[in-house]
Design an enzyme around this catalytic site. Structure first.
Site, PDB file in Angstrom:
ATOM      1  N   LYS A   1       0.863  -1.200   0.000  1.00 44.49           N
ATOM      2  CA  LYS A   1       0.000   0.000   0.000  1.00 44.49           C
ATOM      3  C   LYS A   1       0.887   1.233   0.000  1.00 44.49           C
ATOM      4  O   LYS A   1       1.914   1.259   0.718  1.00 44.49           O
ATOM      5  CB  LYS A   1      -0.856  -0.079   1.272  1.00 44.49           C
ATOM      6  CG  LYS A   1      -1.916   0.975   1.455  1.00 44.49           C
ATOM      7  CD  LYS A   1      -2.726   0.648   2.711  1.00 44.49           C
ATOM      8  CE  LYS A   1      -3.890   1.610   2.911  1.00 44.49           C
ATOM      9  NZ  LYS A   1      -4.744   1.207   4.063  1.00 44.49           N
TER      10      LYS A   1
ATOM     11  N   SER B   1      -9.406   0.891   3.101  1.00 43.79           N
ATOM     12  CA  SER B   1      -8.594   1.741   2.252  1.00 43.79           C
ATOM     13  C   SER B   1      -7.457   0.987   1.555  1.00 43.79           C
ATOM     14  O   SER B   1      -6.834   1.557   0.656  1.00 43.79           O
ATOM     15  CB  SER B   1      -8.029   2.894   3.072  1.00 43.79           C
ATOM     16  OG  SER B   1      -7.138   2.420   4.064  1.00 43.79           O
TER      17      SER B   1
ATOM     18  N   SER C   1      -9.605  -1.581   7.209  1.00 46.00           N
ATOM     19  CA  SER C   1      -9.007  -1.376   5.881  1.00 46.00           C
ATOM     20  C   SER C   1      -8.214  -2.559   5.346  1.00 46.00           C
ATOM     21  O   SER C   1      -7.817  -2.549   4.178  1.00 46.00           O
ATOM     22  CB  SER C   1      -8.128  -0.126   5.890  1.00 46.00           C
ATOM     23  OG  SER C   1      -8.921   1.025   5.964  1.00 46.00           O
TER      24      SER C   1
END
Lengths: 463, 74
Positions: A80, A156, A180
């Site tokens: 990420k 996310s 997330s």
């Protein structure tokens, strides 16, 4: 020899170690697959082809010299884009952070996976500053679900779910503050581990909310998840929330099964009434684990509210300078929440922290008679990208805040969770949370592996 | 009256607090910000309604001073 797109990471590592595959071939195939599929999925924001090939050749050379290789030798992974990657600005899904100077060193967890032989192939799309459950992003575009690109990947850690599900990274690294890791695991149909709060150090990652931020891995099977998690463990003094504990490896106990574990299904707040996809998933998992007991978890709604307030207040304080100077450079969906959070009364925040401790103590009493709790990851399978409302228990509610309905109370008190993917009759997956007492990631992963062996959960390749 | 019963006027709150913390809320931002303030208010009321006993209070964040390397619990 080419590499099958969904070859498990542990099989890749075994093949690289025994010489039937080269790490360079593995990485070359992975990069080619990213080039082909990512224009549709938008999972990657950066591809680090040069360093990936260089590391791969180094691993192949080490093998030829007879040097020992790590447990993840030659396994591609991606992170990420809130993890520092040397040479890249750590954008954390934002426009503003692109102006930061390039990171001079990888995030600690990227270093640890690399030290185990895994090979970083890129940075992954995410919701802005991690304040997101959808995978939509005004700056980089929405990350798409490999099972239906018109649908949300979840956020996310959207790129983690999408890339790992699509066979673009057997392992990925994400973060979870309110869900997330677990929400994109659910929507994209992969395995995710949110370890106990304080287990994995957040050193050289871009923060969101210190009180609740967790880091953890995604994978396509329980063994890869366990191998990655074991490679990530270990104290680091730079993160003040990192617990001073020795690594507690889980790979060695992964195959123990679930005999003797006291397993219950979460009821009450976690009821799946009027949620047919979630109900089917929880029911199948409960049946396979022979969980016949339902427990009502008191205080979960309060815990979710506390998590909301803690997240809102801490993240807004963190971004206050940027909100004053350049609020309109934020994604509008993130901006208005952050602006509101900067104005919360201090008592709201402090009461929320007190409620967090209270719910923690309540749950520890529950765990005196239970070893593992089953709960849905999300109320539904992936909504359409751009969808603003959904039906929830007979009411029309906003999509964005409600995707974390079942994940927020759990991360609020830092419990370890393995999210496992279930495919029912439809084409879209949905996840189930396997929740254990603090520091018992081993139990979560044993159950995940047992379910996988029973054929109940799987990361099914997109059709 | 408890906090859970007290009316929360998001507009009044925004107009008072935004300049205090140095935020200029534009017309385009205002509806969204007001909506999130109302959500936060409902969440705060929910937390308050839990009726947490005084003697159970123990703030979750714990600050431990001292050298990390030299700490005896490491």
């Amino acid at each position: 020899m080419s590499v099958a797109p969904f070859m498990p990471g542990h099989e890749i590592a075994a093949a690289v170690r025994n010489g039937s595959l080269t790490a360079e071939a593995v990485v070359t195939d992975c990069l080619a697959r990213i080039e082909t599929l990512d224009p549709t999925l938008n999972a990657y924001t950066d591809v680090t082809a040069g360093r990936a090939l260089e590391q791969a050749r180094g691993i192949d050379l080490a093998r030829r010299k007879g040097e020992p290789l790590g447990p993840l030798a030659g396994v591609p992974f991606a992170a990420k884009n809130l993890f520092d990657i040397e040479g890249l600005s750590t954008r954390a899904g934002s426009k503003i952070n692109r102006e930061l100077p390039p990171a001079t060193r990888d995030a600690l967890l990227v270093e640890r996976l690399s030290a185990a032989g895994a090979i970083l192939v890129g940075g992954l799309n995410m919701g802005e500053y991690a304040y997101d459950f959808t995978g939509e992003n005004a700056h980089d575009g929405a990350c798409c679900n490999p099972h239906d690109p018109a649908r949300m990947a979840g956020g996310s850690s959207s790129g983690c779910g999408s890339a790992t599900a699509a066979g673009l990274a057997p392992v990925s690294l994400g973060s979870d503050t309110n869900g997330s890791i677990r929400v994109p695991s659910s929507f994209c149909g992969v395995f995710g581990l949110k370890p106990t709060y304080g287990r994995l150090p957040r050193t050289r990652s871009f923060p969101f909310c210190d009180s609740l931020d967790h880091l953890g891995p995604f994978a396509r099977n329980a063994l890869d998840l366990a191998l990655a998690y074991d490679a990530l463990q270990g104290f680091d003094a730079h993160d003040p929330a990192c617990a001073p504990r020795q690594a507690e490896p889980v790979t060695t106990t992964l195959f123990k099964g679930v005999a003797g574990l006291r397993i219950a299904v979460a009821g009450g707040y976690f009821s799946t009434d009027d949620m047919p996809e979630a109900a089917a998933a929880v029911s199948a998992v409960a049946r396979a684990l022979d969980a016949q007991r339902f427990i009502k978890i008191e205080g979960a709604a309060v815990a979710r509210a506390a998590a909301f307030l803690i997240t809102n207040a801490e993240s807004s304080a963190f971004h206050l300078g940027r909100l004053r100077m350049r609020a309109d450079d934020f994604d509008a969906d993130t901006r208005d929440r952050l602006l509101a959070g900067a104005m919360l009364p201090a008592a709201w925040y402090l009461k929320a922290q007190q409620a967090r401790r209270w719910f923690h103590d309540t749950m520890l009493r529950v765990f005196e008679s239970v070893d593992l709790i089953i709960a849905p990851s999300t109320p539904c399978a992936a909504p359409l990208i751009g969808q603003k409302t959904m039906e929830l228990r007979g009411e029309t509610v906003a999509v964005r805040p409600n995707l974390g309905l079942f994940t927020q109370p759990i991360s609020c008190i830092g419990l370890p969770v393995a999210a496992v993917p279930f495919f029912g009759g439809g084409a879209l997956p949905i996840g189930v949370q396997l929740i254990a007492p603090p520091w018992r990631e081993d139990i979560c992963l044993r159950a995940a592996h047992a379910l996988e062996q029973a054929g109940v959960v799987e990361a099914r390749p997109p059709g | 009256m408890t906090g859970a019963d007290m009316p929360f006027n998001a507009e009044t709150h925004l107009d008072a607090v935004a300049p205090t913390v140095g935020l200029a809320i534009t017309d385009a931002q205002r509806p969204g910000v007001l909506e999130f303030l109302k959500v936060a208010s409902r969440m705060a009321a929910l937390v308050e309604s839990a009726g947490l006993p005084d003697d159970a209070f123990d703030l979750a964040p714990v600050f431990r001073p001292g050298s990390v390397e030299a700490g005896d619990d490491r």
